[in-house]
Design an enzyme around this catalytic site. Structure first.
Site, PDB file in Angstrom:
ATOM      1  CG  HIS A   1      -2.058   1.194   1.133  1.00 60.05           C
ATOM      2  ND1 HIS A   1      -1.441   2.414   1.591  1.00 60.05           N
ATOM      3  CD2 HIS A   1      -3.075   1.078   0.948  1.00 60.05           C
ATOM      4  CE1 HIS A   1      -2.685   3.134   1.540  1.00 60.05           C
ATOM      5  NE2 HIS A   1      -3.847   2.474   1.069  1.00 60.05           N
TER       6      HIS A   1
ATOM      7  CG  ASP B   1      -0.930   5.956   2.999  1.00 58.27           C
ATOM      8  OD1 ASP B   1      -0.420   6.993   2.301  1.00 58.27           O
ATOM      9  OD2 ASP B   1      -2.263   5.930   3.194  1.00 58.27           O
ATOM     10  CE  LYS B   2       1.370   0.976   7.324  1.00 64.87           C
ATOM     11  NZ  LYS B   2       2.225   1.286   8.560  1.00 64.87           N
TER      12      LYS B   2
ATOM     13  CD  GLU C   1       7.225  12.968   8.804  1.00 61.19           C
ATOM     14  OE1 GLU C   1       6.600  11.991   8.286  1.00 61.19           O
ATOM     15  OE2 GLU C   1       7.538  13.191   9.974  1.00 61.19           O
TER      16      GLU C   1
ATOM     17  CD  GLU D   1      13.800  18.799  12.857  1.00 58.85           C
ATOM     18  OE1 GLU D   1      14.069  19.816  12.262  1.00 58.85           O
ATOM     19  OE2 GLU D   1      13.810  18.581  14.112  1.00 58.85           O
TER      20      GLU D   1
ATOM     21  CE  LYS E   1      -7.522   0.143   2.144  1.00 55.96           C
ATOM     22  NZ  LYS E   1      -8.332   1.571   1.877  1.00 55.96           N
TER      23      LYS E   1
ATOM     24  CG  PHE F   1      -6.534  -3.393  -7.065  1.00 54.91           C
ATOM     25  CD1 PHE F   1      -5.733  -2.072  -7.498  1.00 54.91           C
ATOM     26  CD2 PHE F   1      -6.741  -3.858  -5.739  1.00 54.91           C
ATOM     27  CE1 PHE F   1      -4.956  -1.614  -6.599  1.00 54.91           C
ATOM     28  CE2 PHE F   1      -5.970  -3.229  -4.954  1.00 54.91           C
ATOM     29  CZ  PHE F   1      -5.019  -2.108  -5.240  1.00 54.91           C
TER      30      PHE F   1
ATOM     31  CG  ASP G   1      -4.022   7.285  -3.289  1.00 54.57           C
ATOM     32  OD1 ASP G   1      -3.554   8.701  -3.750  1.00 54.57           O
ATOM     33  OD2 ASP G   1      -4.594   6.957  -2.332  1.00 54.57           O
ATOM     34  CB  ALA G   2       0.473  10.387  -3.355  1.00 58.31           C
TER      35      ALA G   2
ATOM     36  NE  ARG H   1      -1.466   9.334   3.367  1.00 56.52           N
ATOM     37  CZ  ARG H   1      -1.854   9.810   2.226  1.00 56.52           C
ATOM     38  NH1 ARG H   1      -2.407  11.355   2.028  1.00 56.52           N
ATOM     39  NH2 ARG H   1      -1.744   9.051   0.967  1.00 56.52           N
ATOM     40  CE  LYS H   2      -4.162   3.593   4.959  1.00 55.23           C
ATOM     41  NZ  LYS H   2      -4.244   4.876   4.372  1.00 55.23           N
TER      42      LYS H   2
ATOM     43  CE  LYS I   1       6.514  11.034  14.486  1.00 54.47           C
ATOM     44  NZ  LYS I   1       5.258  11.240  15.348  1.00 54.47           N
TER      45      LYS I   1
ATOM     46  CE  LYS J   1      12.513  12.550  16.933  1.00 60.45           C
ATOM     47  NZ  LYS J   1      13.704  12.613  16.870  1.00 60.45           N
TER      48      LYS J   1
ATOM     49  CG  ASP K   1       4.229  11.178  18.769  1.00 64.03           C
ATOM     50  OD1 ASP K   1       3.433  11.391  19.461  1.00 64.03           O
ATOM     51  OD2 ASP K   1       4.365  11.803  17.790  1.00 64.03           O
TER      52      ASP K   1
END
Length: 405
Positions: free
Chosen positions: A16, A18-19, A44, A57, A177, A245, A253-254, A259-260, A280, A284, A286
């Protein structure tokens, strides 16, 4: 809690878009941590048709000097790492190919103003890399103490990827998916009411005998992964419901890092603080605090102190100690055990280091290049290469019980 209901979770494959971005970002984290375990990384990634772009960074010994110059050969090593990730996922398509894609590297040195607040100095301990809230969760629905819908959704796609790579299902392509809906009775999953699988495929597998072959294959995989009896004549199937598909992945798709976040965690069965993990380094919170809260929640359930547990931590940037600790066992705590007692017990366990960023990293051993493997099929409830991630260990059971005594 309701006793009888339907609940659904989704997952996305390593292909995918995003992955793909998450895996590239975490491969960069691993690259830098291998050179300097104390490296600071915020990477990123954006992926699109025949293009990968890095931004963010970084700081670390043997990575970039104070003038912002890369260590000799490192820029090429970064590009080679990116291309290797795309190759390993399996993208050799006209619209996204590991060899021929265009690559841009816009990583730069870490802000000195962030560094001054986060780094340890004098009598000041290392502070949190950002403010925020982080949640961990565990329940007794699966052997790995994960919510069943997300656990099965991950496993379906992981099996598709394995079969694609070993030649069992050569008609599959990397992007896919899944979505699993389960019926709960008396708070426990008992049946699968619906399955959605959309998988990128080779030419011709959207009609006739080839389409039937793909559908039969998907149904077999799902039937082998879900518990016996969960799939029945009443289960609704939606396999590639939009039709063809063939165009997929970053060409279709970008993709962007982070995002997941619900796919990465508990499939919506628990709260989420909003911060992504991938790209990260473990200073961090998060990332690291989400891992330690999962660790704590899993150990509470594994110890038989509850059958369902949510834990929240909160931090302020530059401050070492957490601002709050919250435990909620959703009314499932063992007799004689309260949520407040569990909060107090966690605070008594010295090896947790007060749940400071450094204490978390030390206890879980997070300053290692282990992160690319986390970036597809979930960060929790998984065995990878025969071993669990350190936050999946249940070695705190005895300490929790002792702290409650």
């Amino acid at each position: 809690m309701r006793d009888n209901y339907l609940f659904t979770s989704e997952s996305v494959s390593e292909g995918h878009p995003d992955k793909v971005s998450d895996q590239i970002s975490d491969a960069i984290v691993d690259l830098f941590l291998a050179k300097d375990p104390e490296a600071r990384v915020a990477c990123e990634t954006m992926t699109t048709t025949q293009r990968v772009v890095l931004a963010g960074e970084i700081r670390g010994q043997g990575i970039m000097d104070t003038d912002g110059k890369w260590a000799p050969g490192l820029e090429q090593e970064i590009e080679d790492t990116v291309r290797a990730v795309v190759r390993d996922i399996g993208y050799e398509q006209d619209g996204f190919h590991w060899q021929s894609l265009d690559f841009e590297n816009h990583l730069h040195g870490q802000s000195a103003h962030i560094a001054q607040g986060v780094d340890a100095s004098g009598n000041k301990d290392e502070g949190a890399g950002d403010q925020g809230i982080m949640f961990g969760f565990a329940c007794d629905e699966t052997p790995d103490l994960m919510p069943a819908p997300i656990d099965y959704s991950h496993k379906i796609l992981a099996q598709l990827a394995e079969d694609r790579k070993n030649g069992t299902a050569p008609f599959l392509e990397p992007d896919s998916k899944s979505q699993v809906s389960l019926r709960y009775e008396h708070g426990k999953p008992v049946a699968c009411t619906a399955v959605v699988v959309s998988t990128q495929h080779g030419e011709g597998y959207d009609e006739g005998e080839k389409e039937a072959e793909l559908h039969a294959y998907v149904k077999r995989v799902v039937g082998e992964i879900l518990p016996a009896g969960f799939v029945s004549d009443d289960t609704a199937w939606h396999i590639n419901p939009t039709g063809s598909f063939v165009i997929g992945g970053p060409d279709g798709d970008a993709g962007l890092t982070g995002r997941k976040i619900i796919v990465d965690t508990y499939g919506g069965a628990a709260p989420h603080g909003g911060g992504a993990f991938s790209g990260k380094d473990p200073t961090k919170v998060d990332r690291s605090a989400a891992y330690i809260t999962r660790y704590l929640a899993k150990n509470i359930v594994a110890a038989g102190l509850a059958t369902r547990c949510t834990i929240q931590l909160s931090y302020a940037i530059g401050v070492s100690k957490p601002l709050s600790l919250y435990v909620d066992t959703h009314g499932t705590a063992a007799d004689g055990v309260s949520d407040a007692q569990l909060e107090q017990a966690i605070g008594r366990i010295d090896e947790l280091g007060g749940l400071t960023p450094r204490g978390i990293r030390t206890h879980l051993g997070l300053n290692k290049p282990i992160y690319r493997k986390t970036a597809a099929y979930g960060h929790f409830g998984r065995t990878v290469d025969g071993d669990h991630f350190p936050w999946e260990r249940t070695d705190l059971v005895d300490a929790l019980k002792s702290a409650l005594a």
